[in-house]
Design an enzyme around this catalytic site. Structure first.
Site, PDB file in Angstrom:
ATOM      1  N   TYR A  24       0.830  -1.205   0.000  1.00 16.94           N
ATOM      2  CA  TYR A  24       0.000   0.000   0.000  1.00 16.94           C
ATOM      3  C   TYR A  24       0.868   1.261   0.000  1.00 16.94           C
ATOM      4  O   TYR A  24       0.550   2.239  -0.676  1.00 16.94           O
ATOM      5  CB  TYR A  24      -0.934  -0.010   1.219  1.00 16.94           C
ATOM      6  CG  TYR A  24      -1.772   1.232   1.336  1.00 16.94           C
ATOM      7  CD1 TYR A  24      -2.887   1.413   0.532  1.00 16.94           C
ATOM      8  CD2 TYR A  24      -1.446   2.234   2.247  1.00 16.94           C
ATOM      9  CE1 TYR A  24      -3.663   2.562   0.625  1.00 16.94           C
ATOM     10  CE2 TYR A  24      -2.202   3.384   2.349  1.00 16.94           C
ATOM     11  CZ  TYR A  24      -3.318   3.546   1.535  1.00 16.94           C
ATOM     12  OH  TYR A  24      -4.072   4.690   1.627  1.00 16.94           O
ATOM     13  N   GLU A  82       3.771   2.676  15.366  1.00 10.89           N
ATOM     14  CA  GLU A  82       4.633   2.407  14.209  1.00 10.89           C
ATOM     15  C   GLU A  82       3.811   2.061  12.977  1.00 10.89           C
ATOM     16  O   GLU A  82       4.055   2.578  11.897  1.00 10.89           O
ATOM     17  CB  GLU A  82       5.617   1.281  14.537  1.00 10.89           C
ATOM     18  CG  GLU A  82       6.524   0.893  13.400  1.00 10.89           C
ATOM     19  CD  GLU A  82       7.502   1.988  12.988  1.00 10.89           C
ATOM     20  OE1 GLU A  82       7.979   1.933  11.840  1.00 10.89           O
ATOM     21  OE2 GLU A  82       7.806   2.885  13.796  1.00 10.89           O
ATOM     22  N   TYR A  85      -2.797  -0.840  10.338  1.00 11.97           N
ATOM     23  CA  TYR A  85      -3.253  -1.336   9.038  1.00 11.97           C
ATOM     24  C   TYR A  85      -4.498  -2.190   9.227  1.00 11.97           C
ATOM     25  O   TYR A  85      -4.557  -3.014  10.134  1.00 11.97           O
ATOM     26  CB  TYR A  85      -2.159  -2.162   8.353  1.00 11.97           C
ATOM     27  CG  TYR A  85      -2.548  -2.591   6.955  1.00 11.97           C
ATOM     28  CD1 TYR A  85      -2.496  -1.694   5.897  1.00 11.97           C
ATOM     29  CD2 TYR A  85      -2.982  -3.880   6.712  1.00 11.97           C
ATOM     30  CE1 TYR A  85      -2.867  -2.080   4.612  1.00 11.97           C
ATOM     31  CE2 TYR A  85      -3.353  -4.281   5.432  1.00 11.97           C
ATOM     32  CZ  TYR A  85      -3.293  -3.376   4.390  1.00 11.97           C
ATOM     33  OH  TYR A  85      -3.662  -3.752   3.117  1.00 11.97           O
ATOM     34  N   GLY A  92     -13.758   0.867   7.087  1.00 16.56           N
ATOM     35  CA  GLY A  92     -15.084   1.472   7.203  1.00 16.56           C
ATOM     36  C   GLY A  92     -15.974   0.804   8.233  1.00 16.56           C
ATOM     37  O   GLY A  92     -17.086   1.252   8.481  1.00 16.56           O
ATOM     38  N   GLY A  96      -9.991   0.375  12.507  1.00 19.19           N
ATOM     39  CA  GLY A  96      -8.896   1.325  12.718  1.00 19.19           C
ATOM     40  C   GLY A  96      -9.174   2.238  13.901  1.00 19.19           C
ATOM     41  O   GLY A  96      -8.303   2.473  14.748  1.00 19.19           O
ATOM     42  N   ASN A 123      -1.105  10.136   1.611  1.00 27.78           N
ATOM     43  CA  ASN A 123      -2.125   9.207   2.084  1.00 27.78           C
ATOM     44  C   ASN A 123      -3.363   9.965   2.590  1.00 27.78           C
ATOM     45  O   ASN A 123      -3.672   9.990   3.779  1.00 27.78           O
ATOM     46  CB  ASN A 123      -1.535   8.306   3.176  1.00 27.78           C
ATOM     47  CG  ASN A 123      -2.419   7.136   3.503  1.00 27.78           C
ATOM     48  OD1 ASN A 123      -3.580   7.088   3.124  1.00 27.78           O
ATOM     49  ND2 ASN A 123      -1.868   6.189   4.241  1.00 27.78           N
ATOM     50  N   TYR A 130      -7.536  10.460  10.435  1.00 25.59           N
ATOM     51  CA  TYR A 130      -6.886  10.975  11.643  1.00 25.59           C
ATOM     52  C   TYR A 130      -7.436  12.336  12.032  1.00 25.59           C
ATOM     53  O   TYR A 130      -7.655  12.612  13.220  1.00 25.59           O
ATOM     54  CB  TYR A 130      -5.371  11.050  11.452  1.00 25.59           C
ATOM     55  CG  TYR A 130      -4.718   9.711  11.181  1.00 25.59           C
ATOM     56  CD1 TYR A 130      -5.145   8.551  11.813  1.00 25.59           C
ATOM     57  CD2 TYR A 130      -3.670   9.600  10.275  1.00 25.59           C
ATOM     58  CE1 TYR A 130      -4.550   7.323  11.564  1.00 25.59           C
ATOM     59  CE2 TYR A 130      -3.065   8.375  10.017  1.00 25.59           C
ATOM     60  CZ  TYR A 130      -3.514   7.249  10.667  1.00 25.59           C
ATOM     61  OH  TYR A 130      -2.918   6.043  10.408  1.00 25.59           O
TER      62      TYR A 130
END
Length: 168
Positions: A24, A82, A85, A92, A96, A123, A130
């Site tokens: 990615y 770090e 993913y 969705g 995350g 990104n 975020y």
């Protein structure tokens, strides 16, 4: 979606997800990690890294790998994330956010000052995510990295200098 600390049996899938993350991030050949090394670093005698996984229907769908940092000004630890993913097909669904909320809860519970991480400038989906959490970019700081030949050259010079300073 269950969020829990990683277990030794999760290591192969975490490594698989690390490879997916590298793809990615457009660095598919950059991962040098192995199952053995990751297991040792996560679960060895003195682990310095930690991981949580997002599990849905018995399958690990995402992970957060983190370690402690330290604020000399505030005299307290923080969490450095770090890697975060989540498999594309699971995005969705809140994995995350749940992983980050778990790290935030650990920080609050332990009295840590912050949770921080880096995100690639391109990104946009992650940056929007975020931002939606209330995270703030630290644009007054620039990340530097000493690696590869430059690290060997500079570190080798320091090692040679410290060896020459040793009493005979």
């Amino acid at each position: 979606m269950e969020i829990r600390p990683a277990r030794p049996e999760d290591v192969p899938v975490i490594l698989e997800l690390i490879h997916d993350l590298a793809i990615y991030e457009k660095e598919p050949h950059a991962v040098k990690n192995t199952v053995e090394a990751l297991e040792k670093n996560l679960f060895g005698e003195h682990p310095a890294i930690f991981a949580h996984v997002a599990v849905e229907q018995g399958t690990v769908q995402g992970f957060a790998l983190w370690f402690l940092n330290y604020s000399t000004w505030e005299s307290v630890h923080g969490i450095y994330l770090e890697d975060l993913y989540v498999r594309p097909e699971t995005r969705g669904k809140g994995a995350g956010k749940a992983l980050l909320r778990t790290l935030a809860a650990i920080a609050v519970e332990r009295g840590y000052a912050r949770v921080e991480w880096c995100v690639l400038n391109w990104n946009e989906p992650s940056i929007r995510f975020y931002d939606s959490l209330g995270a703030v970019p630290q644009d007054e700081w620039t990340t530097y990295r000493l690696t590869g030949e430059a690290l060997e050259s500079f570190g080798g010079t320091a090692a040679a200098a410290s060896e020459s300073e040793q009493p005979a």
